[in-house]
Design an enzyme around this catalytic site. Structure first.
Site, PDB file in Angstrom:
ATOM      1  N   GLY A   1     -16.949   7.103  -9.359  1.00 22.72           N
ATOM      2  CA  GLY A   1     -16.656   6.185  -8.251  1.00 22.72           C
ATOM      3  C   GLY A   1     -17.343   6.636  -6.971  1.00 22.72           C
ATOM      4  O   GLY A   1     -17.482   7.826  -6.737  1.00 22.72           O
TER       5      GLY A   1
ATOM      6  N   ARG B   1     -21.125   4.942 -14.400  1.00 20.72           N
ATOM      7  CA  ARG B   1     -20.397   5.672 -15.443  1.00 20.72           C
ATOM      8  C   ARG B   1     -21.261   5.539 -16.693  1.00 20.72           C
ATOM      9  O   ARG B   1     -21.825   4.490 -16.943  1.00 20.72           O
ATOM     10  CB  ARG B   1     -19.020   5.068 -15.629  1.00 20.72           C
ATOM     11  CG  ARG B   1     -18.224   5.094 -14.310  1.00 20.72           C
ATOM     12  CD  ARG B   1     -16.786   4.704 -14.480  1.00 20.72           C
ATOM     13  NE  ARG B   1     -16.184   4.293 -13.221  1.00 20.72           N
ATOM     14  CZ  ARG B   1     -15.556   5.108 -12.373  1.00 20.72           C
ATOM     15  NH1 ARG B   1     -15.435   6.384 -12.627  1.00 20.72           N
ATOM     16  NH2 ARG B   1     -15.038   4.641 -11.253  1.00 20.72           N
TER      17      ARG B   1
ATOM     18  N   ASP C   1     -13.572  14.341 -11.049  1.00 22.45           N
ATOM     19  CA  ASP C   1     -13.350  15.286 -12.156  1.00 22.45           C
ATOM     20  C   ASP C   1     -14.014  14.861 -13.468  1.00 22.45           C
ATOM     21  O   ASP C   1     -14.412  15.706 -14.258  1.00 22.45           O
ATOM     22  CB  ASP C   1     -11.870  15.637 -12.332  1.00 22.45           C
ATOM     23  CG  ASP C   1     -10.990  14.426 -12.427  1.00 22.45           C
ATOM     24  OD1 ASP C   1     -11.540  13.310 -12.510  1.00 22.45           O
ATOM     25  OD2 ASP C   1      -9.757  14.595 -12.433  1.00 22.45           O
TER      26      ASP C   1
ATOM     27  N   THR D   1     -14.740  11.935  -3.752  1.00 21.28           N
ATOM     28  CA  THR D   1     -13.788  10.912  -4.197  1.00 21.28           C
ATOM     29  C   THR D   1     -12.798  10.668  -3.057  1.00 21.28           C
ATOM     30  O   THR D   1     -12.444  11.613  -2.342  1.00 21.28           O
ATOM     31  CB  THR D   1     -13.041  11.341  -5.488  1.00 21.28           C
ATOM     32  OG1 THR D   1     -11.900  10.503  -5.662  1.00 21.28           O
ATOM     33  CG2 THR D   1     -12.550  12.771  -5.435  1.00 21.28           C
TER      34      THR D   1
ATOM     35  N   ASP E   1      -9.713   9.923  -3.308  1.00 22.07           N
ATOM     36  CA  ASP E   1      -8.313  10.221  -3.652  1.00 22.07           C
ATOM     37  C   ASP E   1      -7.831  11.619  -3.248  1.00 22.07           C
ATOM     38  O   ASP E   1      -6.639  11.887  -3.259  1.00 22.07           O
ATOM     39  CB  ASP E   1      -8.098  10.068  -5.167  1.00 22.07           C
ATOM     40  CG  ASP E   1      -8.164   8.616  -5.599  1.00 22.07           C
ATOM     41  OD1 ASP E   1      -8.068   7.747  -4.712  1.00 22.07           O
ATOM     42  OD2 ASP E   1      -8.312   8.355  -6.802  1.00 22.07           O
TER      43      ASP E   1
ATOM     44  N   ASP F   1      -7.932  14.267  -4.921  1.00 22.58           N
ATOM     45  CA  ASP F   1      -7.106  14.769  -6.026  1.00 22.58           C
ATOM     46  C   ASP F   1      -7.766  15.909  -6.795  1.00 22.58           C
ATOM     47  O   ASP F   1      -7.416  16.181  -7.935  1.00 22.58           O
ATOM     48  CB  ASP F   1      -6.781  13.606  -6.992  1.00 22.58           C
ATOM     49  CG  ASP F   1      -8.028  12.930  -7.524  1.00 22.58           C
ATOM     50  OD1 ASP F   1      -9.132  13.228  -7.033  1.00 22.58           O
ATOM     51  OD2 ASP F   1      -7.902  12.087  -8.425  1.00 22.58           O
TER      52      ASP F   1
ATOM     53  N   ARG G   1       8.960  -9.506   8.969  1.00 18.51           N
ATOM     54  CA  ARG G   1       8.764  -9.410   7.526  1.00 18.51           C
ATOM     55  C   ARG G   1       8.759  -7.971   7.034  1.00 18.51           C
ATOM     56  O   ARG G   1       8.520  -7.030   7.791  1.00 18.51           O
ATOM     57  CB  ARG G   1       7.408 -10.023   7.148  1.00 18.51           C
ATOM     58  CG  ARG G   1       7.493 -11.516   7.020  1.00 18.51           C
ATOM     59  CD  ARG G   1       6.139 -12.112   6.705  1.00 18.51           C
ATOM     60  NE  ARG G   1       6.296 -13.554   6.611  1.00 18.51           N
ATOM     61  CZ  ARG G   1       5.345 -14.427   6.880  1.00 18.51           C
ATOM     62  NH1 ARG G   1       4.159 -14.019   7.273  1.00 18.51           N
ATOM     63  NH2 ARG G   1       5.575 -15.712   6.748  1.00 18.51           N
TER      64      ARG G   1
ATOM     65  N   GLY H   1      -5.084   5.377  -5.075  1.00 17.51           N
ATOM     66  CA  GLY H   1      -4.501   6.647  -5.511  1.00 17.51           C
ATOM     67  C   GLY H   1      -3.806   6.444  -6.847  1.00 17.51           C
ATOM     68  O   GLY H   1      -2.605   6.227  -6.889  1.00 17.51           O
ATOM     69  N   ARG H   2      -4.591   6.472  -7.922  1.00 22.86           N
ATOM     70  CA  ARG H   2      -4.021   6.250  -9.267  1.00 22.86           C
ATOM     71  C   ARG H   2      -3.122   7.397  -9.704  1.00 22.86           C
ATOM     72  O   ARG H   2      -2.077   7.199 -10.291  1.00 22.86           O
ATOM     73  CB  ARG H   2      -5.153   6.076 -10.295  1.00 22.86           C
ATOM     74  CG  ARG H   2      -5.453   4.638 -10.609  1.00 22.86           C
ATOM     75  CD  ARG H   2      -6.680   4.577 -11.456  1.00 22.86           C
ATOM     76  NE  ARG H   2      -7.737   5.429 -10.862  1.00 22.86           N
ATOM     77  CZ  ARG H   2      -8.974   5.536 -11.301  1.00 22.86           C
ATOM     78  NH1 ARG H   2      -9.342   4.877 -12.353  1.00 22.86           N
ATOM     79  NH2 ARG H   2      -9.864   6.295 -10.710  1.00 22.86           N
TER      80      ARG H   2
END
Ligand code: ATP
Length: 328
Positions: free
Chosen positions: A15, A76, A107, A130, A132, A134, A167, A175-176
């Site tokens: 990504g 990929r 990773d 990345t 994220d 992570d 609202r 963030g999977r």
């Protein structure tokens, strides 16, 4: 045995993330500084297999530092997961006289790098790119700070409309597997609740907090949800559940999606990417391989790719505690 490096290749893989261009530029410039030749490999491992390779020089990286995305494109590659694919990739490295490679990615890309490096005894250094954040072995990945700032800018805008209409907004951020963006953007934007994959607060506690918040006089609320959070099936399910159980709330959902990946990198990401690129080239010159460069406690460090892949970058408990106190 230490190998004498004359030509370095750089690629982006997996990504994309803002700041990848700054990292590419840094590798090319550092190579030029140390009188090494450099090449850019387009479209990650797939481009390497297909020989999509171009010679670079210090000027090729002109005006790249401020640009989002990746000038080398990214991809990929299923073919790289096969022995035959990796052999083709190796043949192209030999054909272009490439002695070492810097892989900028996540990773998955580092797993590929490790497999390849061990198979062909080929020197590779990883740069964590990345949004994220992570990846184990670095306090920050290239692109995370920019994504965080993009998220917060948009969440602030959602807050304006949420309070105008009284609202409750569920805002899903990327963030999977990791809640770094959600947690930090949530604190920064003053969200009432933050839901992350690392902590399952339970859907009923969410109802209690929201009800408490309504009773305390709050007329609008924001709940920031990481993509991979497990409190509900997904953010829409979560919103529906709250709407069904707390009918006094007018609930809306906003999924920020890929906008978090684009845009010009923040100054922090540009500097981080520049430091990492230089360090990666210096490590290769020093005969190092199979490690990822990282930033830990303000200093450049290295972590074996094997560890970077296996372990996670945990959520800072102190930040979690601050988040809890803020939502009192
Ligand atoms: P992101 O974090 O954004 O998903 P990533 O680097 O983790 O980025 P992946 O799609 O997981 O992205 O991996 C990028 C590429 O790395 C894959 O398309 C594949 O070519 C290569 N790769 C991943 N795992 C392996 C493996 N076990 N063996 C060989 N190559 C691999």
């Amino acid at each position: 045995m230490k190998k004498f490096i004359k030509k370095v290749a750089v690629m982006t893989s997996g990504g994309d993330s803002p700041g990848m261009n700054a990292a590419i530029r840094s590798v090319i410039r550092a190579a030029a500084f140390y009188n090494l030749d450099s090449v850019g490999i387009y479209r990650g491992y797939q481009g390497l297999i297909e020989g999509d390779i171009e010679h670079m020089n210090a000027r090729s990286a002109h005006h790249l530092v401020q640009k989002g995305g990746t000038a080398l494109k990214t991809a990929r590659s299923k073919e790289f997961m096969t022995v035959e694919g990796r052999k083709k990739a190796y043949d192209n490295l030999v054909k272009y006289d490439i002695d070492a490679m810097v892989v900028i990615g996540g990773d998955g890309s580092f797993t590929g790098a490790m497999v390849f490096s061990n198979e062909f005894d080929f020197p590779i250094i990883g740069i964590p790119g990345t949004i994220d954040n992570d990846i184990f072995g670095t306090d920050f990945t290239v692109g995370y700070d920019t994504a965080l700032n993009t998220a917060i800018e948009v969440i602030d805008k959602i807050r304006d409309t949420a309070s105008s209409h009284n609202r409750l907004f569920f805002v899903e951020v990327m963030g999977r597997d990791a809640g770094h963006i959600a947690l930090n953007a949530g604190i920064g934007a003053g969200a009432e609740e933050i839901l992350i994959p690392e902590e399952d607060m339970g859907i009923d506690r969410l109802l209690i907090t929201l009800e408490k918040s309504r009773r305390s006089g709050k007329t609008s609320s924001l709940v920031i949800v990481a993509e991979g959070d497990k409190t509900g099936d997904n953010v829409f399910h979560l919103a529906k559940y709250v709407e069904d159980n707390l009918p006094e709330y007018d609930v809306r959902v906003s999924v920020l999606g890929h906008m978090q990946r684009g845009g010009a990198p923040s100054c922090f990401d540009r500097v981080l990417a520049s430091r990492m690129g230089v360090h990666a080239v210096e490590l290769l010159i020093d005969g190092k391989s199979n490690v990822m460069v990282g930033l830990q406690n303000g200093k450049m460090t290295t972590t074996p790719l094997e560890n970077a892949i296996k372990e996670n970058n945990p959520i800072d408990k102190e930040i979690l505690r601050v988040s809890d106190i803020m939502s009192v």
